[in-house]
Design a protein around this motif. Sequence first.
Motif, PDB file in Angstrom:
ATOM      1  N   LEU A   6       0.860  -1.185   0.000  1.00 38.36           N
ATOM      2  CA  LEU A   6       0.000   0.000   0.000  1.00 38.36           C
ATOM      3  C   LEU A   6       0.894   1.233   0.000  1.00 38.36           C
ATOM      4  O   LEU A   6       1.738   1.393   0.893  1.00 38.36           O
ATOM      5  CB  LEU A   6      -0.896  -0.001   1.239  1.00 38.36           C
ATOM      6  N   GLY A   8       1.593   5.525  -1.844  1.00 41.65           N
ATOM      7  CA  GLY A   8       1.024   6.755  -2.367  1.00 41.65           C
ATOM      8  C   GLY A   8       1.808   7.929  -1.819  1.00 41.65           C
ATOM      9  O   GLY A   8       2.481   7.818  -0.793  1.00 41.65           O
ATOM     10  N   LYS A  14      -3.266   7.514   2.558  1.00 41.97           N
ATOM     11  CA  LYS A  14      -2.845   6.142   2.868  1.00 41.97           C
ATOM     12  C   LYS A  14      -3.359   5.692   4.228  1.00 41.97           C
ATOM     13  O   LYS A  14      -3.821   4.565   4.374  1.00 41.97           O
ATOM     14  CB  LYS A  14      -1.317   6.022   2.839  1.00 41.97           C
ATOM     15  N   VAL A  17      -7.046   4.751   4.121  1.00 40.34           N
ATOM     16  CA  VAL A  17      -7.271   3.446   3.490  1.00 40.34           C
ATOM     17  C   VAL A  17      -6.763   2.323   4.395  1.00 40.34           C
ATOM     18  O   VAL A  17      -7.419   1.282   4.522  1.00 40.34           O
ATOM     19  CB  VAL A  17      -6.595   3.396   2.106  1.00 40.34           C
ATOM     20  N   GLU A 109       2.228  -1.090   4.450  1.00 36.06           N
ATOM     21  CA  GLU A 109       2.007   0.322   4.114  1.00 36.06           C
ATOM     22  C   GLU A 109       3.366   1.016   4.093  1.00 36.06           C
ATOM     23  O   GLU A 109       3.962   1.284   5.148  1.00 36.06           O
ATOM     24  CB  GLU A 109       1.084   0.980   5.141  1.00 36.06           C
ATOM     25  N   VAL A 128      -2.686   4.835  -3.411  1.00 31.69           N
ATOM     26  CA  VAL A 128      -3.716   5.754  -2.943  1.00 31.69           C
ATOM     27  C   VAL A 128      -3.433   7.115  -3.579  1.00 31.69           C
ATOM     28  O   VAL A 128      -2.302   7.612  -3.542  1.00 31.69           O
ATOM     29  CB  VAL A 128      -3.721   5.859  -1.412  1.00 31.69           C
ATOM     30  N   VAL A 171      -6.737   3.575  -5.497  1.00 29.60           N
ATOM     31  CA  VAL A 171      -7.842   4.052  -4.667  1.00 29.60           C
ATOM     32  C   VAL A 171      -7.824   5.567  -4.712  1.00 29.60           C
ATOM     33  O   VAL A 171      -6.847   6.196  -4.286  1.00 29.60           O
ATOM     34  CB  VAL A 171      -7.714   3.569  -3.206  1.00 29.60           C
ATOM     35  N   ASP A 172      -8.878   6.163  -5.229  1.00 31.86           N
ATOM     36  CA  ASP A 172      -8.981   7.615  -5.315  1.00 31.86           C
ATOM     37  C   ASP A 172      -9.728   8.118  -4.082  1.00 31.86           C
ATOM     38  O   ASP A 172     -10.901   7.786  -3.875  1.00 31.86           O
ATOM     39  CB  ASP A 172      -9.730   8.011  -6.586  1.00 31.86           C
ATOM     40  N   THR A 173      -9.025   8.927  -3.268  1.00 31.11           N
ATOM     41  CA  THR A 173      -9.633   9.421  -2.027  1.00 31.11           C
ATOM     42  C   THR A 173     -10.130  10.852  -2.152  1.00 31.11           C
ATOM     43  O   THR A 173     -10.392  11.518  -1.155  1.00 31.11           O
ATOM     44  CB  THR A 173      -8.625   9.344  -0.859  1.00 31.11           C
ATOM     45  N   THR A 180     -14.611   5.879  -1.223  1.00 36.75           N
ATOM     46  CA  THR A 180     -13.333   5.213  -0.947  1.00 36.75           C
ATOM     47  C   THR A 180     -13.564   3.822  -0.377  1.00 36.75           C
ATOM     48  O   THR A 180     -12.891   2.853  -0.758  1.00 36.75           O
ATOM     49  CB  THR A 180     -12.497   6.054   0.036  1.00 36.75           C
TER      50      THR A 180
END
Length: 204
Positions: A6, A8, A14, A17, A109, A128, A171-173, A180
């Motif tokens: 994970l 971004g 991040k 998510v 992460e 992310v 993943v678009d936050t 999300t």
Amino acid sequence: MLVIGLTGSIGMGKSTVAGMLRARRIGVFDADAEVHRLYAGEATPLVEAAFPGTASDGKVDRAKLAAVLGQDAEKFRTLERIVHPMVAAAERRFLIETESRGDAIAVLEIPLLLEAGLDTRVDAVVVVSAPADVQRARVLERPGMTEARLDALLERQLSDEEKRRRADFVVDTGAALADTEAQVDAILATLKSKPAHAFDRHWR
């Protein structure tokens, strides 16, 4: 067990998510949190030896360390040679413990996952992301953050465009939290059919 990376850029969401994944009973290893722990423990004497004056009261002073590092790439590499092996050992312990519980998925992460080439050690990369204006607004709300400091941080990271290009999932936050959440659930549903190889090849 699937190993998911994970990642971004700063301010992309991040942690949000990661929290959603934990709420779904999926184990998440937070590399940044591990670095904070190391700076208050076993990494302290090593960092102080490499960068005298950056530790006090048995802890690394992150502000002093940042001032010493400046924009010197070689000093960053020196720090990475100290800290990265410690973080990697903690990641391995986390994955072994997670696999021993019989979990189907474990998440690492790691903000600089792609920059460090660690995407080769996971089964899938989840990036992310958010619109650039949303990212800047989020980051500039943080205490002590300035435009100049943000620009310096972004220079050390791959562009969001490049990260999205290299992702298995994005993943678009930038929208509502419910959106999300729906993206996270869709990714998890897809992952159920993905073969797992990374743990046996790189971490066992």
